[in-house]
Write a protein that holds these residues in place. Structure first.
Motif, short mmCIF file in Angstrom:
data_model
loop_
_atom_site.label_atom_id
_atom_site.label_comp_id
_atom_site.label_asym_id
_atom_site.label_seq_id
_atom_site.Cartn_x
_atom_site.Cartn_y
_atom_site.Cartn_z
N ILE A 29 -4.20 -1.37 -3.66
CA ILE A 29 -4.46 -2.51 -2.77
C ILE A 29 -5.81 -3.14 -3.11
CG2 ILE A 29 -5.06 -3.13 -0.38
CD1 ILE A 29 -2.10 -3.02 -0.79
N VAL A 30 -6.82 -2.30 -3.31
CA VAL A 30 -8.15 -2.81 -3.65
C VAL A 30 -8.08 -3.58 -4.97
CG1 VAL A 30 -10.50 -2.15 -4.30
CG2 VAL A 30 -9.38 -1.06 -2.34
N ASP A 31 -7.41 -3.02 -5.97
CA ASP A 31 -7.28 -3.69 -7.26
C ASP A 31 -6.54 -5.02 -7.10
OD1 ASP A 31 -8.57 -1.59 -8.48
OD2 ASP A 31 -6.76 -0.73 -9.38
N THR A 32 -5.46 -5.01 -6.32
CA THR A 32 -4.67 -6.23 -6.13
C THR A 32 -5.50 -7.30 -5.43
OG1 THR A 32 -2.64 -4.93 -6.00
CG2 THR A 32 -2.56 -7.17 -5.13
N ALA A 33 -6.22 -6.94 -4.39
CA ALA A 33 -7.07 -7.91 -3.68
C ALA A 33 -8.14 -8.47 -4.61
CB ALA A 33 -7.71 -7.25 -2.46
N GLY B 97 0.81 -1.21 0.00
CA GLY B 97 0.00 0.00 0.00
C GLY B 97 0.84 1.26 0.00
N ALA B 98 1.99 1.21 0.66
CA ALA B 98 2.89 2.37 0.67
C ALA B 98 3.40 2.69 -0.73
CB ALA B 98 4.07 2.10 1.61
N LYS B 99 3.37 1.71 -1.62
CA LYS B 99 3.86 1.93 -2.98
C LYS B 99 2.75 2.15 -3.99
CE LYS B 99 8.15 -0.24 -2.05
NZ LYS B 99 9.27 -0.98 -2.51
N VAL B 100 1.61 1.47 -3.80
CA VAL B 100 0.56 1.54 -4.81
C VAL B 100 -0.69 2.29 -4.35
CG1 VAL B 100 1.36 -0.57 -5.95
CG2 VAL B 100 -0.48 -0.69 -4.24
N GLY B 101 -0.76 2.64 -3.07
CA GLY B 101 -1.91 3.36 -2.55
C GLY B 101 -3.12 2.47 -2.30
N THR B 102 -4.14 3.07 -1.74
CA THR B 102 -5.35 2.33 -1.39
C THR B 102 -6.03 1.73 -2.61
OG1 THR B 102 -5.69 3.80 0.51
CG2 THR B 102 -7.58 2.52 -0.22
N ASP B 103 -6.14 2.49 -3.68
CA ASP B 103 -6.77 1.95 -4.89
C ASP B 103 -5.99 0.75 -5.43
OD1 ASP B 103 -8.74 3.87 -4.73
OD2 ASP B 103 -7.91 5.13 -6.34
#
Length: 110
Positions: free
Chosen positions: A57-61, A49-55
């Motif tokens: 993380i959501v996309d990755t999940a 999340g520190a690298k890709v942000g909240t969006d």
């Protein structure tokens, strides 16, 4: 398929750079999610999340979830692989990752 060089050895060897942006973090998060280890999920989600942000993380999940369920459904129902992703290509990737024993033909022979 895009022509991007990706080293699949990174899937089984954390010392290998996959060539994917934030690949190590993505793999660590995926491993944590698939292991259902809450502590590891929290740690790796924070690092990614520190690298890709909240969006991101959501996309990755969402991607982890979809690949997990879609692959299981397709495999269990015998749905054929897309034309653009040939059976040979799939098996080559599986062999490269040391997973030939998971091919339907190998499982059926047991």
């Amino acid at each position: 398929m895009s022509g991007t060089k990706v080293d699949l050895a990174a899937v089984t060897d954390g010392a290998v750079d996959s060539g994917v942006t934030f690949g190590a973090e993505l793999l660590a998060y995926t491993d944590a999610v698939m292991s259902r280890d809450a502590e590891a999920i929290t740690k790796t989600r924070g690092e990614l999340g520190a690298k890709v942000g909240t969006d991101g993380i959501v996309d990755t999940a969402a991607i982890i979830s979809m690949f997990n369920v879609v692959d299981r459904i397709a495999d269990s129902t015998g749905i054929p692989i897309d034309e653009g992703f040939t059976r040979d290509m799939r098996y080559e990737i599986g062999a490269e990752l040391g997973m030939s024993h998971l091919a339907p033909e190998e499982r059926a022979s047991r």
